[in-house]
Design a protein around this motif. Structure first.
Motif, PDB file in Angstrom:
ATOM      1  N   ALA A   6      71.975  97.124 -50.471  1.00  0.00           N
ATOM      2  CA  ALA A   6      72.777  96.011 -49.983  1.00  0.00           C
ATOM      3  C   ALA A   6      73.798  96.496 -48.968  1.00  0.00           C
ATOM      4  CB  ALA A   6      73.497  95.356 -51.153  1.00  0.00           C
ATOM      5  N   SER A   7      74.237  95.595 -48.144  1.00  0.00           N
ATOM      6  CA  SER A   7      75.326  95.886 -47.228  1.00  0.00           C
ATOM      7  C   SER A   7      76.271  94.700 -47.235  1.00  0.00           C
ATOM      8  CB  SER A   7      74.817  96.159 -45.825  1.00  0.00           C
ATOM      9  OG  SER A   7      74.278  94.989 -45.287  1.00  0.00           O
ATOM     10  N   THR A   8      77.492  94.945 -46.873  1.00  0.00           N
ATOM     11  CA  THR A   8      78.493  93.899 -46.906  1.00  0.00           C
ATOM     12  C   THR A   8      78.774  93.416 -45.499  1.00  0.00           C
ATOM     13  OG1 THR A   8      79.468  94.901 -48.842  1.00  0.00           O
ATOM     14  CG2 THR A   8      80.844  93.378 -47.635  1.00  0.00           C
ATOM     15  N   LEU A   9      78.794  92.111 -45.316  1.00  0.00           N
ATOM     16  CA  LEU A   9      79.121  91.517 -44.032  1.00  0.00           C
ATOM     17  C   LEU A   9      80.609  91.214 -44.020  1.00  0.00           C
ATOM     18  CD1 LEU A   9      76.205  88.951 -43.795  1.00  0.00           C
ATOM     19  CD2 LEU A   9      76.316  91.218 -42.788  1.00  0.00           C
ATOM     20  N   SER A  10      81.320  91.672 -43.004  1.00  0.00           N
ATOM     21  CA  SER A  10      82.742  91.377 -42.921  1.00  0.00           C
ATOM     22  C   SER A  10      82.942  90.182 -42.008  1.00  0.00           C
ATOM     23  CB  SER A  10      83.506  92.581 -42.404  1.00  0.00           C
ATOM     24  OG  SER A  10      83.073  92.905 -41.111  1.00  0.00           O
ATOM     25  N   ALA A  11      83.811  89.287 -42.399  1.00  0.00           N
ATOM     26  CA  ALA A  11      84.114  88.108 -41.601  1.00  0.00           C
ATOM     27  C   ALA A  11      85.428  88.329 -40.866  1.00  0.00           C
ATOM     28  CB  ALA A  11      84.218  86.893 -42.513  1.00  0.00           C
ATOM     29  N   GLU A  12      85.633  87.586 -39.785  1.00  0.00           N
ATOM     30  CA  GLU A  12      86.884  87.685 -39.054  1.00  0.00           C
ATOM     31  C   GLU A  12      88.040  87.159 -39.893  1.00  0.00           C
ATOM     32  OE1 GLU A  12      86.621  85.929 -35.195  1.00  0.00           O
ATOM     33  OE2 GLU A  12      84.896  87.140 -34.642  1.00  0.00           O
ATOM     34  N   ASN A  13      87.756  86.224 -40.759  1.00  0.00           N
ATOM     35  CA  ASN A  13      88.780  85.650 -41.619  1.00  0.00           C
ATOM     36  C   ASN A  13      88.959  86.548 -42.840  1.00  0.00           C
ATOM     37  OD1 ASN A  13      90.392  84.137 -43.264  1.00  0.00           O
ATOM     38  ND2 ASN A  13      89.112  82.305 -43.204  1.00  0.00           N
ATOM     39  N   PRO A  17      85.272  84.987 -48.482  1.00  0.00           N
ATOM     40  CA  PRO A  17      84.670  85.809 -49.539  1.00  0.00           C
ATOM     41  C   PRO A  17      83.712  86.845 -48.939  1.00  0.00           C
ATOM     42  CG  PRO A  17      83.654  83.658 -49.473  1.00  0.00           C
ATOM     43  CD  PRO A  17      84.807  83.623 -48.512  1.00  0.00           C
ATOM     44  N   GLU A  18      83.539  87.955 -49.635  1.00  0.00           N
ATOM     45  CA  GLU A  18      82.635  89.004 -49.191  1.00  0.00           C
ATOM     46  C   GLU A  18      81.195  88.569 -49.454  1.00  0.00           C
ATOM     47  OE1 GLU A  18      82.615  93.131 -50.842  1.00  0.00           O
ATOM     48  OE2 GLU A  18      84.394  93.216 -49.571  1.00  0.00           O
ATOM     49  N   ILE A  19      80.320  88.747 -48.468  1.00  0.00           N
ATOM     50  CA  ILE A  19      78.918  88.354 -48.595  1.00  0.00           C
ATOM     51  C   ILE A  19      78.074  89.616 -48.639  1.00  0.00           C
ATOM     52  CG2 ILE A  19      77.003  87.114 -47.542  1.00  0.00           C
ATOM     53  CD1 ILE A  19      79.137  85.413 -46.104  1.00  0.00           C
ATOM     54  N   THR A  20      77.241  89.734 -49.641  1.00  0.00           N
ATOM     55  CA  THR A  20      76.391  90.909 -49.790  1.00  0.00           C
ATOM     56  C   THR A  20      74.932  90.475 -49.778  1.00  0.00           C
ATOM     57  OG1 THR A  20      78.097  91.954 -51.124  1.00  0.00           O
ATOM     58  CG2 THR A  20      75.907  92.920 -51.217  1.00  0.00           C
ATOM     59  N   LEU A  21      74.120  91.174 -48.967  1.00  0.00           N
ATOM     60  CA  LEU A  21      72.689  90.871 -48.874  1.00  0.00           C
ATOM     61  C   LEU A  21      71.865  92.048 -49.370  1.00  0.00           C
ATOM     62  CD1 LEU A  21      72.498  89.323 -45.295  1.00  0.00           C
ATOM     63  CD2 LEU A  21      72.482  88.107 -47.457  1.00  0.00           C
ATOM     64  N   ARG A  22      70.828  91.746 -50.121  1.00  0.00           N
ATOM     65  CA  ARG A  22      69.857  92.780 -50.492  1.00  0.00           C
ATOM     66  C   ARG A  22      68.884  92.954 -49.330  1.00  0.00           C
ATOM     67  NH1 ARG A  22      69.433  89.149 -54.612  1.00  0.00           N
ATOM     68  NH2 ARG A  22      67.277  88.762 -54.008  1.00  0.00           N
ATOM     69  N   ASP A  23      68.179  94.061 -49.296  1.00  0.00           N
ATOM     70  CA  ASP A  23      67.225  94.311 -48.214  1.00  0.00           C
ATOM     71  C   ASP A  23      66.147  93.234 -48.134  1.00  0.00           C
ATOM     72  OD1 ASP A  23      68.539  96.516 -47.301  1.00  0.00           O
ATOM     73  OD2 ASP A  23      67.238  97.963 -48.321  1.00  0.00           O
ATOM     74  N   ASP A  24      65.709  92.704 -49.289  1.00  0.00           N
ATOM     75  CA  ASP A  24      64.671  91.673 -49.258  1.00  0.00           C
ATOM     76  C   ASP A  24      65.196  90.325 -48.762  1.00  0.00           C
ATOM     77  OD1 ASP A  24      66.196  91.284 -51.570  1.00  0.00           O
ATOM     78  OD2 ASP A  24      64.502  90.440 -52.687  1.00  0.00           O
ATOM     79  N   GLU A  25      66.505  90.167 -48.638  1.00  0.00           N
ATOM     80  CA  GLU A  25      67.100  88.934 -48.118  1.00  0.00           C
ATOM     81  C   GLU A  25      67.363  89.012 -46.612  1.00  0.00           C
ATOM     82  OE1 GLU A  25      69.802  87.230 -51.706  1.00  0.00           O
ATOM     83  OE2 GLU A  25      70.576  89.002 -50.688  1.00  0.00           O
ATOM     84  N   ARG A  26      67.221  90.188 -46.061  1.00  0.00           N
ATOM     85  CA  ARG A  26      67.515  90.380 -44.646  1.00  0.00           C
ATOM     86  C   ARG A  26      66.365  89.917 -43.768  1.00  0.00           C
ATOM     87  NH1 ARG A  26      71.023  94.284 -42.925  1.00  0.00           N
ATOM     88  NH2 ARG A  26      72.521  94.893 -44.488  1.00  0.00           N
ATOM     89  N   GLN A  27      66.694  89.544 -42.530  1.00  0.00           N
ATOM     90  CA  GLN A  27      65.692  89.157 -41.542  1.00  0.00           C
ATOM     91  C   GLN A  27      65.644  90.255 -40.482  1.00  0.00           C
ATOM     92  OE1 GLN A  27      66.394  85.352 -39.816  1.00  0.00           O
ATOM     93  NE2 GLN A  27      64.809  85.581 -38.285  1.00  0.00           N
ATOM     94  N   PRO A  28      64.464  90.733 -40.121  1.00  0.00           N
ATOM     95  CA  PRO A  28      64.395  91.795 -39.115  1.00  0.00           C
ATOM     96  C   PRO A  28      64.875  91.303 -37.744  1.00  0.00           C
ATOM     97  CG  PRO A  28      62.190  91.108 -39.774  1.00  0.00           C
ATOM     98  CD  PRO A  28      63.162  90.353 -40.624  1.00  0.00           C
ATOM     99  N   CYS A  29      65.490  92.200 -37.013  1.00  0.00           N
ATOM    100  CA  CYS A  29      65.961  91.888 -35.662  1.00  0.00           C
ATOM    101  C   CYS A  29      64.823  92.146 -34.683  1.00  0.00           C
ATOM    102  CB  CYS A  29      67.152  92.777 -35.324  1.00  0.00           C
ATOM    103  SG  CYS A  29      67.748  92.554 -33.647  1.00  0.00           S
TER     104      CYS A  29
END
Length: 78
Positions: A6-13, A17-29
């Protein structure tokens, strides 16, 4: 869940709340590049073209500080 899964996405605000995604939830770029006058995704390249794309060198054009033009000769001095 470990840091590789998982990795954590940081928001400007900071109050968001902290959002964490598992690898299977990610979309390839998808990476696109310009080839022969049109754009296409690099995933559609054959093995040779993928190798060429990986070996590309990028450059940054430096800014010219001052340009003076000599009217008589037409020579430009930097």
């Amino acid at each position: 869940m470990n840091s590789k899964e998982a990795s954590t996405l940081s928001a400007e605000n900071p109050d968001a709340p902290e959002i964490t995604l598992r690898d299977d939830e990610r979309q390839p770029c998808e990476v696109w590049t310009r080839v022969m006058g049109y754009h296409r995704p690099t995933t559609s390249f054959n093995v040779g073209k993928q190798g060429e794309h990986a070996e590309r060198k990028f450059f940054v054009e430096s800014k010219v500080e001052k340009v003076e033009k000599v009217e008589k000769t037409g020579v430009t001095h930097v």
